[in-house]
Enzyme design. Sequence first.
Site, PDB file in Angstrom:
ATOM      1  N   LYS A 102      18.891 -32.070  21.141  1.00 15.89           N
ATOM      2  CA  LYS A 102      19.323 -31.918  19.750  1.00 15.89           C
ATOM      3  C   LYS A 102      20.267 -33.061  19.433  1.00 15.89           C
ATOM      4  O   LYS A 102      21.200 -33.331  20.199  1.00 15.89           O
ATOM      5  CB  LYS A 102      20.055 -30.586  19.562  1.00 15.89           C
ATOM      6  CG  LYS A 102      20.514 -30.338  18.112  1.00 15.89           C
ATOM      7  CD  LYS A 102      21.401 -29.097  18.022  1.00 15.89           C
ATOM      8  CE  LYS A 102      21.775 -28.786  16.572  1.00 15.89           C
ATOM      9  NZ  LYS A 102      22.881 -27.798  16.489  1.00 15.89           N
ATOM     10  N   HIS A 116      30.337 -20.334  18.942  1.00 17.69           N
ATOM     11  CA  HIS A 116      29.158 -19.736  19.573  1.00 17.69           C
ATOM     12  C   HIS A 116      29.144 -20.031  21.071  1.00 17.69           C
ATOM     13  O   HIS A 116      29.894 -20.869  21.556  1.00 17.69           O
ATOM     14  CB  HIS A 116      27.876 -20.307  18.947  1.00 17.69           C
ATOM     15  CG  HIS A 116      27.668 -21.768  19.242  1.00 17.69           C
ATOM     16  ND1 HIS A 116      28.421 -22.762  18.660  1.00 17.69           N
ATOM     17  CD2 HIS A 116      26.803 -22.401  20.078  1.00 17.69           C
ATOM     18  CE1 HIS A 116      28.042 -23.946  19.122  1.00 17.69           C
ATOM     19  NE2 HIS A 116      27.048 -23.754  19.989  1.00 17.69           N
ATOM     20  N   HIS A 120      32.565 -22.091  22.040  1.00 16.10           N
ATOM     21  CA  HIS A 120      32.990 -23.395  21.538  1.00 16.10           C
ATOM     22  C   HIS A 120      32.512 -23.583  20.097  1.00 16.10           C
ATOM     23  O   HIS A 120      31.715 -22.808  19.577  1.00 16.10           O
ATOM     24  CB  HIS A 120      32.438 -24.518  22.431  1.00 16.10           C
ATOM     25  CG  HIS A 120      30.930 -24.551  22.509  1.00 16.10           C
ATOM     26  ND1 HIS A 120      30.194 -23.617  23.214  1.00 16.10           N
ATOM     27  CD2 HIS A 120      30.014 -25.388  21.942  1.00 16.10           C
ATOM     28  CE1 HIS A 120      28.905 -23.884  23.099  1.00 16.10           C
ATOM     29  NE2 HIS A 120      28.768 -24.944  22.324  1.00 16.10           N
ATOM     30  N   ASP A 160      26.069 -21.072  23.968  1.00 23.43           N
ATOM     31  CA  ASP A 160      24.704 -21.599  23.954  1.00 23.43           C
ATOM     32  C   ASP A 160      23.744 -20.578  24.563  1.00 23.43           C
ATOM     33  O   ASP A 160      24.049 -19.968  25.586  1.00 23.43           O
ATOM     34  CB  ASP A 160      24.630 -22.918  24.727  1.00 23.43           C
ATOM     35  CG  ASP A 160      25.379 -24.044  24.015  1.00 23.43           C
ATOM     36  OD1 ASP A 160      25.655 -23.905  22.806  1.00 23.43           O
ATOM     37  OD2 ASP A 160      25.677 -25.062  24.672  1.00 23.43           O
TER      38      ASP A 160
END
Length: 335
Positions: free
Chosen positions: A202, A221, A277, A223
């Site tokens: 990404k 969030h 994070h 991962d």
Amino acid sequence: MEVERVQAIASIAMTDDTIPIEYIRTEKEQPAITTVVGKELEVPVIDFRNWDEKEVVKAIVKASQNWGLFQIVNHDIPSDVIKKLQQVGKEFFELPREEKEKYAKPEGSPSVEGYGTKLQKEIEGKKAWVDHLFHKIWPPPSINYGFWPQNPPSYRAANEEYANCLHGVVDKLMGYLGEGLGLEGVELKASVGGDDLAYLLKINYYPPCPRPDLALGVAAHTDMCALTMLVPNEVQGLQVCRDERWYDVKYISNALIIHIGDQLEIVSNGKYKAVFHRSTVTKDKTRMSWPVFLEPPSDFAVGPHPKLVTDENPAKFKTKKYSDYVYCKLNKIPQ
């Protein structure tokens, strides 16, 4: 209907010194209120050329338990390979919009691959100050080159070179993480997909924002994947939550930032912790980052490793197909 891109909104907003209301975060999220100012977190830094592998394993285990995050240096990915990856990504986002839209994520596609803006459902309809490009870089059968920009012309070569270099680091790291759990050889890697583990790149593009005190590049969030291998540019933006406060993570040139993801927390039965994070933005600089998410195949079932489940330490997580896990997380459905 034309999709709003943050890059276009930013060019208008900078002249007005305001941002649309949907980008203004609630007070409990606003960086100006929630960030500990003037203090950078020096997260664990691990030297991959350390001759004492037991010390390396010990450091990785400690960081994975206490932080869910660490940086590795001397990882054997040449700095020029990283620079080329960053350069072609930057050149893509500097292209005219119509050129970038050729790679837009198809409407209704179940995959995240492609150029886009919105990624997941956000509480209260808030939006992130970021555009992105997703595509797989490994394994070869999973790659859809239709989402790899042809402009700049060196884009494919730069990404393939980086993917080839990344393999060695991933295998070494998986081995160390597995050893730290008492697993042997490739047992940990096998528990999240083995050689079918997908490398999903990404590119995050965070344009300058006139009100960085109010907006977020990406909301808080963890991962979804097993591991994230992240290369940022030099513009500060990664923050980690410690004791309910947010801290900037110190930037180290040419380091790889490693995030423990949800799937490794599950496989380790909670021994390793996925890092909570977020990303902030700045007023006068463009921040970019290149995370590679190591994802199990969509129909691969992930659960606590049988060797880590005992009567004294029962399974803390359900075993489920990765695609089902992703669907629930993106749509904010309890797991």
